[in-house]
Motif scaffolding. Structure first.
Motif, PDB file in Angstrom:
ATOM      1  N   GLU A  10       0.825  -1.209   0.000  1.00 23.33           N
ATOM      2  CA  GLU A  10       0.000   0.000   0.000  1.00 23.33           C
ATOM      3  C   GLU A  10       0.862   1.263   0.000  1.00 23.33           C
ATOM      4  N   THR A  11       1.979   1.214   0.734  1.00 22.22           N
ATOM      5  CA  THR A  11       2.902   2.350   0.789  1.00 22.22           C
ATOM      6  C   THR A  11       3.543   2.574  -0.572  1.00 22.22           C
ATOM      7  N   VAL A  12       3.903   1.487  -1.238  1.00 20.95           N
ATOM      8  CA  VAL A  12       4.494   1.579  -2.577  1.00 20.95           C
ATOM      9  C   VAL A  12       3.472   2.135  -3.556  1.00 20.95           C
ATOM     10  N   LEU A  13       2.238   1.671  -3.469  1.00 20.12           N
ATOM     11  CA  LEU A  13       1.187   2.185  -4.346  1.00 20.12           C
ATOM     12  C   LEU A  13       0.984   3.686  -4.158  1.00 20.12           C
ATOM     13  N   GLU A  14       1.025   4.151  -2.912  1.00 19.48           N
ATOM     14  CA  GLU A  14       0.901   5.586  -2.637  1.00 19.48           C
ATOM     15  C   GLU A  14       2.066   6.359  -3.241  1.00 19.48           C
ATOM     16  N   ALA A  15       3.268   5.789  -3.161  1.00 19.43           N
ATOM     17  CA  ALA A  15       4.457   6.450  -3.709  1.00 19.43           C
ATOM     18  C   ALA A  15       4.417   6.501  -5.236  1.00 19.43           C
ATOM     19  N   LEU A  40      10.821  -2.912  -5.322  1.00 17.04           N
ATOM     20  CA  LEU A  40       9.495  -2.848  -4.700  1.00 17.04           C
ATOM     21  C   LEU A  40       8.390  -2.686  -5.737  1.00 17.04           C
ATOM     22  N   ILE A  41       8.646  -1.900  -6.757  1.00 11.26           N
ATOM     23  CA  ILE A  41       7.669  -1.728  -7.842  1.00 11.26           C
ATOM     24  C   ILE A  41       7.402  -3.072  -8.513  1.00 11.26           C
TER      25      ILE A  41
END
Length: 134
Positions: A10-15, A40-41
């Motif tokens: 979720e943090t990666v999606l936000e970034a 991470l992507i």
């Protein structure tokens, strides 16, 4: 820099959101290295898809600007579009040679600024055979 572990999907999606497909932007937002952000992507299918969508957004914006310029009569932009998207109609900067057989292609270079044989031999993906004039 933050470590790879502990960063949630979720943090990666936000970034990724609003990054326009720039890994360094995602890395800064995650406070990690470029390599870690790239990992991470690619870690989850959902983040891969989101990153790809971000990249497509910026391409859509750029295409929109190009087509706006063409509509406004910008001739140089119109020529550029034709050279890129109008190839099937014969608009291209560099002709593409398509061979329908396995016969060798013979090209003769001439003129003041033509490439010489030594330069051609040094070029990659070039094979010289025996031909007329040797």
């Amino acid at each position: 820099m933050a470590s790879y572990r502990g960063i949630k999907k979720e943090t990666v999606l936000e970034a990724i959101d609003g990054s326009v497909g720039i890994v360094l932007t995602v890395a800064h937002r995650l406070n990690c290295s470029w390599d870690t952000a790239r990992s991470l992507i690619n870690r989850w299918a959902e983040t891969k898809k989101a990153f790809s969508a971000e990249t497509e957004k910026i391409l859509d914006l750029a295409e929109g600007q190009v087509f706006k310029a063409v509509k406004e009569g910008d001739i140089s932009t119109a020529k550029w579009v034709l050279s890129k998207k109008g190839r099937q109609r014969g608009y291209e900067d560099t002709p593409t040679i398509r061979l329908d057989s396995t016969d060798p292609l013979n090209i003769n270079f001439s003129g003041e600024n033509s490439i010489n044989k030594d330069e051609l031999v040094k070029a990659s993906n070039v094979e010289l055979g025996k031909g007329d004039g040797e």
